[in-house]
Design an enzyme around this catalytic site. Sequence first.
Site, mmCIF file in Angstrom:
data_model
loop_
_atom_site.group_PDB
_atom_site.id
_atom_site.type_symbol
_atom_site.label_atom_id
_atom_site.label_comp_id
_atom_site.label_asym_id
_atom_site.label_seq_id
_atom_site.Cartn_x
_atom_site.Cartn_y
_atom_site.Cartn_z
ATOM 1 N N GLY A 1 1.332 -1.223 -0.191
ATOM 2 C CA GLY A 1 0.062 0.329 0.101
ATOM 3 C C GLY A 1 0.698 1.364 -0.041
ATOM 4 O O GLY A 1 1.199 1.589 -1.425
ATOM 5 N N ARG B 1 -1.145 11.791 10.624
ATOM 6 C CA ARG B 1 -0.814 10.809 10.902
ATOM 7 C C ARG B 1 -0.131 11.444 12.292
ATOM 8 O O ARG B 1 0.767 10.388 12.913
ATOM 9 C CB ARG B 1 0.252 9.994 9.616
ATOM 10 C CG ARG B 1 -0.999 9.922 9.313
ATOM 11 C CD ARG B 1 -0.086 9.142 7.810
ATOM 12 N NE ARG B 1 0.865 8.060 8.362
ATOM 13 C CZ ARG B 1 2.829 8.594 8.737
ATOM 14 N NH1 ARG B 1 3.041 8.685 7.970
ATOM 15 N NH2 ARG B 1 3.142 6.701 8.759
ATOM 16 N N TYR C 1 -2.069 6.401 3.901
ATOM 17 C CA TYR C 1 -2.338 7.645 4.803
ATOM 18 C C TYR C 1 -3.106 9.035 5.024
ATOM 19 O O TYR C 1 -2.783 9.140 6.021
ATOM 20 C CB TYR C 1 -2.035 6.752 5.714
ATOM 21 C CG TYR C 1 -1.401 5.265 5.462
ATOM 22 C CD1 TYR C 1 -3.151 3.991 5.795
ATOM 23 C CD2 TYR C 1 -0.788 4.413 5.150
ATOM 24 C CE1 TYR C 1 -2.688 3.181 4.847
ATOM 25 C CE2 TYR C 1 -0.587 3.245 4.521
ATOM 26 C CZ TYR C 1 -1.798 2.588 4.724
ATOM 27 O OH TYR C 1 -1.717 1.101 4.029
ATOM 28 N N CYS D 1 -8.369 23.774 15.675
ATOM 29 C CA CYS D 1 -8.739 24.357 17.191
ATOM 30 C C CYS D 1 -8.495 22.933 18.115
ATOM 31 O O CYS D 1 -9.229 22.363 18.620
ATOM 32 C CB CYS D 1 -9.893 24.396 17.418
ATOM 33 S SG CYS D 1 -10.700 26.352 17.157
ATOM 34 N N GLU D 2 -6.821 22.267 18.212
ATOM 35 C CA GLU D 2 -6.607 21.241 18.517
ATOM 36 C C GLU D 2 -5.071 21.526 18.687
ATOM 37 O O GLU D 2 -4.646 21.631 17.704
ATOM 38 C CB GLU D 2 -7.144 20.082 17.571
ATOM 39 C CG GLU D 2 -6.742 18.728 18.507
ATOM 40 C CD GLU D 2 -7.694 17.802 19.249
ATOM 41 O OE1 GLU D 2 -7.269 18.392 20.276
ATOM 42 O OE2 GLU D 2 -9.310 18.730 19.001
HETATM 43 C C1 LIG Z 1 -2.908 -1.850 5.318
HETATM 44 C C2 LIG Z 1 -2.656 -3.389 4.799
HETATM 45 C C3 LIG Z 1 -2.148 -3.368 4.251
HETATM 46 C C4 LIG Z 1 -0.990 -1.977 3.276
HETATM 47 O O1 LIG Z 1 0.272 -2.406 4.320
HETATM 48 P P1 LIG Z 1 1.393 -0.809 3.550
HETATM 49 O O2 LIG Z 1 1.828 -0.363 5.202
HETATM 50 O O3 LIG Z 1 -0.013 -0.016 3.241
HETATM 51 O O4 LIG Z 1 2.693 -1.474 2.841
HETATM 52 C C5 LIG Z 1 -1.628 -4.767 3.563
HETATM 53 N N1 LIG Z 1 -2.855 -5.857 3.831
HETATM 54 C C6 LIG Z 1 -4.028 -5.564 4.916
HETATM 55 C C7 LIG Z 1 -3.985 -6.724 5.419
HETATM 56 C C8 LIG Z 1 -3.499 -4.390 5.176
HETATM 57 O O5 LIG Z 1 -4.456 -4.289 6.633
#
Ligand SMILES: *Cc1c(COP(=O)(O)O)cnc(C)c1O
Length: 432
Positions: free
Chosen positions: A293, A331, A391, A362-363
């Site tokens: 991801g 994050r 993210y 406001c935090e």
């Molecule tokens: C979040 C997630 C990913 C991706 O994670 P990355 O750290 O962004 O590569 C892959 N598989 C599952 C099941 C996840 O929850």
Amino acid sequence: MFVSDCLDINNDGHLTIGGIDTTEIAKEYGTPVIVYDENSIRNNCRAFVGSIDKYYNGNGRVLYANKAFSCLEMCRICNDEKMGLDVVSGGEIYTALKAGFPAEKLYFHGNNKSYTELEYALRNGVGRIVVDNPEELGNISEIAKKLGVTANIYMRIKPGIDAHTHDFIKTGQIDCKFGFALETGEAMENVKLAISTENVNLKGLHCHIGSQIFDVDPFVLAAEVMMNFIIDIKNETGVVISELDLGGGFGIMYTENDKPVAFEKYMKPVSEKVKEIATQNGIPVPFILIEPGRSIAGAEAVTLYTVGNVKKIPDIRTYVAIDGGMTDNPRYILYQAEYTALCANKADKPRDLEVTIAGKCCESGDLIQENTMIQAVEKGDILAVLTTGAYNYSMASNYNRVPRPEVLMVKDGKVRTVIRRETYEDIVKNDV
Ligand SMILES: *Cc1c(COP(=O)(O)O)cnc(C)c1O
């Protein structure tokens, strides 16, 4: 000095992404704005797909973990790059289908999928559902029966591996809300339950050991644990599991302290371990899936903000306020995530000012980074926060009724909008 290849500094001393001057982008599109370099995203996709070809003879699939950054255009790009998608909600499934993504290449994850979401997934022919708990298994069976279909499922396994990462993003150990524990026998018990459940077909197993991992060892260990479990299942039930999803979690560079490992360095030893155990036990090498991801989209975007007031609190710190914050990037407030920031219009100048970058909400905790070095900024400068492709937008909110920013992609010298900036009308659109 750069965390990503798509960034550079031009002759005017300005930060560029994909060769385009970020200060020009800020001028034309306004701030805050998130800018992706499409070619870099595609290069990452190709590196992962290529590694499946190389190490598993193409007998596998790369799933983009859509939650990192989900929108129609990302789904189209992943489809174009011959990948599947890991989706975790009805909304992500809807987004993928709306983009014309083939349903059979959607893999539905999540620890609390609702009955309605499961029904929606099965009606639309989502390829695999990754089962998290026995109740869900029962629901899937019931819905599949009603629809007259067989649901292809995976079981989410907690392989019990500590991936040496931040507690909040560690998901492989027993004390974790996701999946079935191996050590306690829960996993085997539920695998047997799945095998004997009507209208479901146990196709595979899944694990995901965490995120932002830089070590190769936990991935190899996870593969070993999962392969051994496949052998145990065969020995106890006679069923040979044919698909193995090893999850994502590959680390990327946020600051110079991060030392990412090339994909190959994970893929090679992991594939060797998988093949070794398969061969030793006389089973076919399973169809392998991986789910990057962050490593697809994270380093391929920057967020541009306009600097507002700069507050010097003598002997304490200097706050640089920007026109965004936790609403587009939660994050830091969530888990003190590290970032590299710089002044886009002074990118060639030394970063000799220590500042805390503050959002506009406001935090008090609405910060992007504390005690970080940037160029001497003034009101009106453009501040770039790097590595905001994963993210960030996907976790954005309308706290304080702040509209979500625009998202752009640059490719071959051209800029285009992939998500429009929210308007005040959008903010009240569901209010009654
Ligand atoms: C979040 C997630 C990913 C991706 O994670 P990355 O750290 O962004 O590569 C892959 N598989 C599952 C099941 C996840 O929850």
